[in-house]
Scaffold this active site. Structure first.
Site, short mmCIF file in Angstrom:
data_model
loop_
_atom_site.label_atom_id
_atom_site.label_comp_id
_atom_site.label_asym_id
_atom_site.label_seq_id
_atom_site.Cartn_x
_atom_site.Cartn_y
_atom_site.Cartn_z
CE LYS A 22 77.56 52.77 -23.28
NZ LYS A 22 77.07 52.77 -24.68
CG ASN A 23 76.97 56.86 -27.09
OD1 ASN A 23 77.15 55.71 -26.70
ND2 ASN A 23 75.77 57.41 -27.16
NE ARG A 97 75.99 47.90 -32.34
CZ ARG A 97 75.49 47.18 -33.32
NH1 ARG A 97 75.22 45.91 -33.14
NH2 ARG A 97 75.25 47.71 -34.49
CG ASP A 121 71.66 48.77 -24.49
OD1 ASP A 121 71.91 48.13 -23.47
OD2 ASP A 121 71.81 49.99 -24.59
CG ASP A 320 71.21 56.78 -26.58
OD1 ASP A 320 70.61 55.78 -27.03
OD2 ASP A 320 72.42 56.96 -26.71
#
Length: 435
Positions: A22-23, A97, A121, A320
């Protein structure tokens, strides 16, 4: 809003393939704005945050073509810069974000980049100063509209410069790198983030024609070029998901194989789980977790003092995964101090675990002591709400290990970061239903 109903206390078994990272995806997708040529990207995760960014790129005028599951081509030949000042963009950008990382590429190629204050988040304050200070040092003019929280940077021609970042921000470094590759002259970035996903971005940019040296270190040297071309890129597996599955296997005493994990990019993750007493076995490029029928014991320090697990920028342990570590520790033999240094609101989900019977002392917003049950007292099923992506998955793992039926509300938070998680868990024997 969706709900998960979970019948816990079941042993799982089988193989699970981690999704694309994802990142990494949030950085790589923004980089397609740097060239008018086609960019093909493989192993893109099918998750809410990434799909929102793909939609935003489409609204910007990027031609998006889906080739197969997880594979797309992007071509930013004609970009609609007027969209950046529309109400629709202000709404779209706020919900994600990762939208902040379109600013660097837009500024570099078109001379201006705008963004509303991004969402994401609710895990504590996440500053944008590093991003904009970097752009200003490259010669951009900064403006901020306080009434509608709208940021903007503009420049006729970015100029290479030397900069020392105030923090090793991953997204900040990525944004500045994407701006600097088309700047005139040479840029050096000291105290740069050096996470594997940033390395992936830099390697991709070099294949597109950029000239970046020092990849994998905290000192990047970027010689600006006049244009970039298209390329093909395959994303790494998601290391946060890999850590989640290790924790799941331990908590449910399950035998699991996590396939194709790219061991060389996992850093501290296997070792930290081993410190909790979990067997993490390397089999080729897979991770094998045996069923921990006799539980797992936390290793103290060599002088006998209580183990502390804390987060730090790469190559330190990723923040995370601290939520996962905390949940796994609730059933270990022994005690551990969890120190969440980077975000001040990320440990507040522990009240849900305490409701389930976990022994946790929340010392302050950054520290929690976990006293493990050693499986002598099983967690109890309960009803809870997912506060953010990582805490949500941690609560899901707790529910899968607990006795009885648990309900998790606000599962959209989990879907933001984990691809078809209920279907993939069912495939290894979990009893989970999406309502």
């Amino acid at each position: 809003m969706g709900i998960f109903k979970i019948e816990g206390g079941k042993q799982l078994k089988g193989q699970i393939q981690p999704q694309g990272a994802k990142n990494e995806a949030l950085q790589i997708l923004c980089a397609v704005l740097l060239t008018p040529e086609k960019v093909t990207i493989h192993n893109i995760p099918d998750i809410i945050d990434v799909n929102k960014l793909i939609d935003l790129l489409g609204n910007l005028g990027v031609t998006v073509e889906k080739l197969a599951s997880g594979s797309y081509t992007f071509q930013a030949k004609t970009v609609n810069l007027q969209y950046l000042e529309s109400e629709a963009f202000k709404q779209d950008g706020r919900g994600l974000r990762g939208s902040i990382m379109i600013v660097g590429p837009l500024l570099a190629r078109f001379g201006k980049g705008y963004i509303p204050k991004p969402g994401g988040d609710k895990i504590g304050r996440r500053r944008l100063d590093t991003h904009f200070e970097g752009f200003i040092k490259l010669g951009a003019t900064f403006r901020y509209n306080r009434e509608d929280y709208f940021y903007g940077v503009e420049a006729t021609q970015l100029q290479g410069t030397n900069m020392l970042l105030d923090e090793a921000s991953v997204t900040g470094t990525a944004n500045i790198v994407m701006a600097a590759v088309l700047a005139k002259g040479t840029t050096t970035i000291y105290n740069a983030a050096c996470e594997p996903y940033l390395q992936q971005l830099c390697n991709m940019l070099n294949r597109m024609g950029a000239k970046i040296k020092g990849i994998g270190s905290n000192l990047l040297t970027i010689e600006g070029v006049t244009s970039l071309q298209g390329t093909v890129h395959t994303m790494l597996p998601d290391m946060i998901e890999i850590g989640s599955w290790i924790g799941l296997a331990a908590m449910t005493k399950s035998e699991l194989t996590i396939t194709n994990v790219n061991w060389e990019y996992l850093g501290q993750i296997p070792n930290v789980f081993r410190k909790l007493g979990i067997t993490v076995e390397k089999r080729g490029d897979d991770i094998f977790i045996p069923a921990h029928k006799n539980g797992y014991e936390i290793q103290n320090y060599i002088d006998g003092s209580v183990l502390t697990i804390s987060d730090a920028p790469w190559p330190g342990f990723t923040p995370d995964l601290l939520s996962i570590i905390l949940v796994v520790a609730t059933q270990a033999r022994g005690s551990v101090l969890i120190h969440q240094k980077m975000f001040e609101s990320r440990l507040f989900f522990v009240d849900k675990l305490i409701d389930m019977g976990a022994k946790i002392i929340l010392c302050d917003p950054h520290r929690a002591v976990v006293i493990g049950h050693d499986f002598k007292s099983q967690l109890k099923a309960t009803t809870m709400t997912s506060p953010d992506i990582r805490a949500g998955v941690s609560l899901l793992i707790a529910a899968l290990s607990a006795k009885g039926t648990s309900t998790i509300h606000n599962i959209e938070q989990i879907d933001r970061g984990y691809e078809h998680i209920d279907m993939r868990l069912k495939a290894i024997g979990a009893q989970i239903e999406r309502v």
